[in-house]
Design a protein around this motif. Sequence first.
Motif, PDB file in Angstrom:
ATOM      1  N   SER A 255       0.859  -1.192   0.000  1.00  0.00           N
ATOM      2  CA  SER A 255       0.000   0.000   0.000  1.00  0.00           C
ATOM      3  C   SER A 255       0.890   1.236   0.000  1.00  0.00           C
ATOM      4  O   SER A 255       2.117   1.115   0.033  1.00  0.00           O
ATOM      5  CB  SER A 255      -0.910   0.013   1.234  1.00  0.00           C
ATOM      6  N   LEU A 256       0.277   2.396  -0.016  1.00  0.00           N
ATOM      7  CA  LEU A 256       1.034   3.647   0.034  1.00  0.00           C
ATOM      8  C   LEU A 256       1.021   4.249   1.435  1.00  0.00           C
ATOM      9  O   LEU A 256       1.401   5.402   1.616  1.00  0.00           O
ATOM     10  CB  LEU A 256       0.470   4.644  -0.983  1.00  0.00           C
ATOM     11  N   LYS A 257       0.585   3.474   2.420  1.00  0.00           N
ATOM     12  CA  LYS A 257       0.630   3.944   3.805  1.00  0.00           C
ATOM     13  C   LYS A 257       2.079   3.926   4.276  1.00  0.00           C
ATOM     14  O   LYS A 257       2.776   2.912   4.124  1.00  0.00           O
ATOM     15  CB  LYS A 257      -0.216   3.043   4.700  1.00  0.00           C
ATOM     16  N   SER A 258       2.520   5.031   4.867  1.00  0.00           N
ATOM     17  CA  SER A 258       3.930   5.157   5.276  1.00  0.00           C
ATOM     18  C   SER A 258       4.364   4.003   6.164  1.00  0.00           C
ATOM     19  O   SER A 258       5.451   3.442   5.987  1.00  0.00           O
ATOM     20  CB  SER A 258       4.139   6.483   6.020  1.00  0.00           C
ATOM     21  N   LYS A 259       3.533   3.630   7.132  1.00  0.00           N
ATOM     22  CA  LYS A 259       3.877   2.569   8.077  1.00  0.00           C
ATOM     23  C   LYS A 259       4.126   1.244   7.358  1.00  0.00           C
ATOM     24  O   LYS A 259       5.098   0.538   7.637  1.00  0.00           O
ATOM     25  CB  LYS A 259       2.740   2.404   9.086  1.00  0.00           C
ATOM     26  N   GLU A 260       3.270   0.923   6.388  1.00  0.00           N
ATOM     27  CA  GLU A 260       3.411  -0.357   5.683  1.00  0.00           C
ATOM     28  C   GLU A 260       4.574  -0.330   4.695  1.00  0.00           C
ATOM     29  O   GLU A 260       5.242  -1.356   4.493  1.00  0.00           O
ATOM     30  CB  GLU A 260       2.093  -0.713   4.985  1.00  0.00           C
ATOM     31  N   ILE A 261       4.823   0.816   4.089  1.00  0.00           N
ATOM     32  CA  ILE A 261       5.991   0.931   3.198  1.00  0.00           C
ATOM     33  C   ILE A 261       7.268   0.700   3.997  1.00  0.00           C
ATOM     34  O   ILE A 261       8.161  -0.049   3.571  1.00  0.00           O
ATOM     35  CB  ILE A 261       6.030   2.312   2.512  1.00  0.00           C
ATOM     36  N   ILE A 262       7.360   1.328   5.175  1.00  0.00           N
ATOM     37  CA  ILE A 262       8.558   1.165   6.020  1.00  0.00           C
ATOM     38  C   ILE A 262       8.704  -0.280   6.473  1.00  0.00           C
ATOM     39  O   ILE A 262       9.817  -0.833   6.489  1.00  0.00           O
ATOM     40  CB  ILE A 262       8.500   2.139   7.214  1.00  0.00           C
ATOM     41  N   GLU A 263       7.585  -0.934   6.813  1.00  0.00           N
ATOM     42  CA  GLU A 263       7.642  -2.359   7.191  1.00  0.00           C
ATOM     43  C   GLU A 263       8.156  -3.203   6.033  1.00  0.00           C
ATOM     44  O   GLU A 263       8.980  -4.110   6.229  1.00  0.00           O
ATOM     45  CB  GLU A 263       6.248  -2.841   7.611  1.00  0.00           C
ATOM     46  N   ASP A 264       7.680  -2.920   4.828  1.00  0.00           N
ATOM     47  CA  ASP A 264       8.141  -3.677   3.653  1.00  0.00           C
ATOM     48  C   ASP A 264       9.619  -3.417   3.369  1.00  0.00           C
ATOM     49  O   ASP A 264      10.355  -4.332   2.974  1.00  0.00           O
ATOM     50  CB  ASP A 264       7.292  -3.314   2.423  1.00  0.00           C
ATOM     51  N   ILE A 265      10.067  -2.182   3.578  1.00  0.00           N
ATOM     52  CA  ILE A 265      11.490  -1.866   3.410  1.00  0.00           C
ATOM     53  C   ILE A 265      12.330  -2.655   4.404  1.00  0.00           C
ATOM     54  O   ILE A 265      13.347  -3.263   4.041  1.00  0.00           O
ATOM     55  CB  ILE A 265      11.737  -0.341   3.572  1.00  0.00           C
ATOM     56  N   ASP A 267      11.497  -5.433   6.135  1.00  0.00           N
ATOM     57  CA  ASP A 267      11.393  -6.896   6.005  1.00  0.00           C
ATOM     58  C   ASP A 267      12.074  -7.434   4.750  1.00  0.00           C
ATOM     59  O   ASP A 267      12.424  -8.614   4.698  1.00  0.00           O
ATOM     60  CB  ASP A 267       9.919  -7.319   6.024  1.00  0.00           C
ATOM     61  N   THR A 268      12.229  -6.601   3.730  1.00  0.00           N
ATOM     62  CA  THR A 268      12.899  -7.056   2.500  1.00  0.00           C
ATOM     63  C   THR A 268      14.334  -6.567   2.418  1.00  0.00           C
ATOM     64  O   THR A 268      15.047  -6.903   1.478  1.00  0.00           O
ATOM     65  CB  THR A 268      12.142  -6.563   1.244  1.00  0.00           C
ATOM     66  N   LYS A 269      14.723  -5.746   3.422  1.00  0.00           N
ATOM     67  CA  LYS A 269      16.058  -5.118   3.397  1.00  0.00           C
ATOM     68  C   LYS A 269      16.295  -4.398   2.067  1.00  0.00           C
ATOM     69  O   LYS A 269      17.351  -4.532   1.433  1.00  0.00           O
ATOM     70  CB  LYS A 269      17.139  -6.157   3.665  1.00  0.00           C
ATOM     71  N   ALA A 270      15.281  -3.637   1.660  1.00  0.00           N
ATOM     72  CA  ALA A 270      15.356  -2.905   0.385  1.00  0.00           C
ATOM     73  C   ALA A 270      16.562  -1.975   0.374  1.00  0.00           C
ATOM     74  O   ALA A 270      16.872  -1.334   1.377  1.00  0.00           O
ATOM     75  CB  ALA A 270      14.068  -2.113   0.160  1.00  0.00           C
ATOM     76  N   THR A 271      17.234  -1.908  -0.754  1.00  0.00           N
ATOM     77  CA  THR A 271      18.433  -1.060  -0.879  1.00  0.00           C
ATOM     78  C   THR A 271      18.189   0.184  -1.730  1.00  0.00           C
ATOM     79  O   THR A 271      18.945   1.141  -1.661  1.00  0.00           O
ATOM     80  CB  THR A 271      19.599  -1.861  -1.497  1.00  0.00           C
ATOM     81  N   ILE A 272      17.121   0.148  -2.546  1.00  0.00           N
ATOM     82  CA  ILE A 272      16.863   1.271  -3.464  1.00  0.00           C
ATOM     83  C   ILE A 272      15.379   1.614  -3.459  1.00  0.00           C
ATOM     84  O   ILE A 272      14.527   0.722  -3.434  1.00  0.00           O
ATOM     85  CB  ILE A 272      17.308   0.924  -4.901  1.00  0.00           C
ATOM     86  N   ILE A 273      15.095   2.903  -3.481  1.00  0.00           N
ATOM     87  CA  ILE A 273      13.708   3.358  -3.599  1.00  0.00           C
ATOM     88  C   ILE A 273      13.646   4.480  -4.624  1.00  0.00           C
ATOM     89  O   ILE A 273      14.543   5.333  -4.680  1.00  0.00           O
ATOM     90  CB  ILE A 273      13.153   3.812  -2.224  1.00  0.00           C
ATOM     91  N   LEU A 274      12.622   4.456  -5.462  1.00  0.00           N
ATOM     92  CA  LEU A 274      12.352   5.536  -6.408  1.00  0.00           C
ATOM     93  C   LEU A 274      11.170   6.330  -5.870  1.00  0.00           C
ATOM     94  O   LEU A 274      10.189   5.740  -5.414  1.00  0.00           O
ATOM     95  CB  LEU A 274      11.970   4.989  -7.787  1.00  0.00           C
ATOM     96  N   SER A 332      14.601   4.618  12.095  1.00  0.00           N
ATOM     97  CA  SER A 332      13.518   5.134  11.259  1.00  0.00           C
ATOM     98  C   SER A 332      12.975   4.074  10.298  1.00  0.00           C
ATOM     99  O   SER A 332      11.969   4.296   9.616  1.00  0.00           O
ATOM    100  CB  SER A 332      14.007   6.340  10.450  1.00  0.00           C
ATOM    101  N   GLY A 333      13.641   2.918  10.239  1.00  0.00           N
ATOM    102  CA  GLY A 333      13.217   1.849   9.340  1.00  0.00           C
ATOM    103  C   GLY A 333      13.813   1.947   7.957  1.00  0.00           C
ATOM    104  O   GLY A 333      13.480   1.164   7.075  1.00  0.00           O
ATOM    105  N   LEU A 334      14.720   2.898   7.759  1.00  0.00           N
ATOM    106  CA  LEU A 334      15.283   3.144   6.433  1.00  0.00           C
ATOM    107  C   LEU A 334      16.763   2.783   6.351  1.00  0.00           C
ATOM    108  O   LEU A 334      17.446   3.154   5.403  1.00  0.00           O
ATOM    109  CB  LEU A 334      15.096   4.622   6.059  1.00  0.00           C
TER     110      LEU A 334
END
Length: 582
Positions: A255-265, A267-274, A332-334
């Motif tokens: 979703s585009l909810k900030s809380k869920e985006i941060i959780e997905d970042i 949990d996936t250890k995302a390295t890049i965001i556009l 911050s989750g980032l």
Amino acid sequence: MDENVVKPEELMTIAEMVKRNAELFGEKTALQMRRGDVFEKISYRELYQKVRATAAALVSIGFSKGDRAGVIGENRPEWPISYLSIVTAGGIVVPLDPQLKYKEIGHILTISGTKIVFASPKYIPLLNECQESTGLPETIISMESKYPEALFILDDFIKKGQELIAEGSINLDERKAKLDDLLAIIFTSGTTGKSKGVMLTHRGVMFDAIASSKVIIINSTDRLISILPLHHTFEATAGFIFPLYIGAMITYARSLKSKEIIEDIKDTKATIILGVPLIYEKMLKGLRKGISEQRPLIRSLVQTNLAVVHGTRKILHLDPGRFLFKSLRKKSGLGSLRLLIAGGAALPLWVSEGFSEFGFNIIQGYGLTETSPITNINPLEKVKHASVGPPIPGIEMKIVNPDEHGIGEIAVKGPIVMQGYYKDEEETSKVIKEGWLYTGDYGRVDKDNYFYITGRKKSLIVSQAGKNIYPEEVEEELLLSDFIEEVLVIGRLNPNTKREEVYAIIYPNWESLDAYTKEKGIDQTETWVNSFFKEEIEKYCKELADYKRVKSFSIREEEFPKTTTKKIKRFLFQEETIQTEK
């Protein structure tokens, strides 16, 4: 010859890339999305198999080479599967903006001759309305099993296609596209109103992705989080085709909810965001707000570290923010993000510098749908935050008719430029002249060939003395106020002097304003609010030349209407519809 220029042997069609990836990356995860408590994953090999099967099923229902098919839906793995299957079947993709009304979508389907649309269930009622009024689309393929009886389902399509391929009754090799074949028709109105169909080729999009990969160092170990709408060319090329070409993993945010985006970042250890500037503005403001709510000792420590960052940068030209704020980024989750990429609009300097101070690597680029879309990228090793960077390898850019400040219209030339506007030679001839695409953006270039965007040609304000005023420059200053959430600066005729003046429409940060008046014990009357914002505007315009300063303003009670990439629809406020403001 520049070693970074894309070589002819590097180019391939989209379908050839999908096949190549299956061979190179095999069982590595290509796409994933959280569904329930787990991430559903699709490997590069599975992606190739699903795409080929869907393409075979498309052929079996009469889909011919060169036919158009649409895709509409939220970001999810089924969206790229649909897109890739259309081109593998030799077709042309028509991405549809889910924010459009049924009449607008019906118009696009009619003029493009799009008879088949892949859709998520959420948008099937919208397509049913289109069918009732236009007869199109003739066929809807649902991305899920929730569907009316008359529809196809993507999973069933895939099974049918697998059977057809096993039988040998469908030969997809006969459908192979060529590099200069049309890949997609993207209907865009952006911030200026009239919808035009931008025709992009396989060569243009793949050249753009490959050239970009020579500037932004992304590899197959990177993990990208996808939040921008896939129908938009920036996300389609930079957040979809580009990472797939590299062999990276794409996670679709649920979703585009900030809380869920941060959780997905996390949990996936995302390295890049556009992201687009508005997203980064809100992220930075959220980060600063979180700091302001900490204990005095923590706030003091942050301020001390920021002072160290500023001093070290100024004296030693070093950047210690990456080390000093490691803990803050993690909390911050980032913390896993190694690169933030901004596009879609100019990134305000205070945002890029704000993230940089906290140790984030943030870069911005530039481009248009008409250029596939990326034309410029800031190289990470030499970032100029005020600039969009130099042109990507193999692209020519120039400033047309520069004024005494070196500012003129930006023009672009190269393989990434569109074929033209669909069935609109008149509009095409206005922007493409002798191979050069005239962007409609004003800018300048420095000695290092870094480009700077100063504003849109259509939004330019000209003073009585003939001075050019770029609204974006004034807006950037006003957005430095904690009490201004959004602002639009336009030219407006003064009824008394009959001269065009700089006029600002302010959407306040009501939360900050409410907290301020409560703390000060102020009665928030309309008169007080107007007086307060008059002072704020004067305060933040004082560094601007007098002719650029805001002369009058109004207050909005609600956010501005925006495009799907969060840009304010400026054209609505430059015409008579301005009267709808609060």
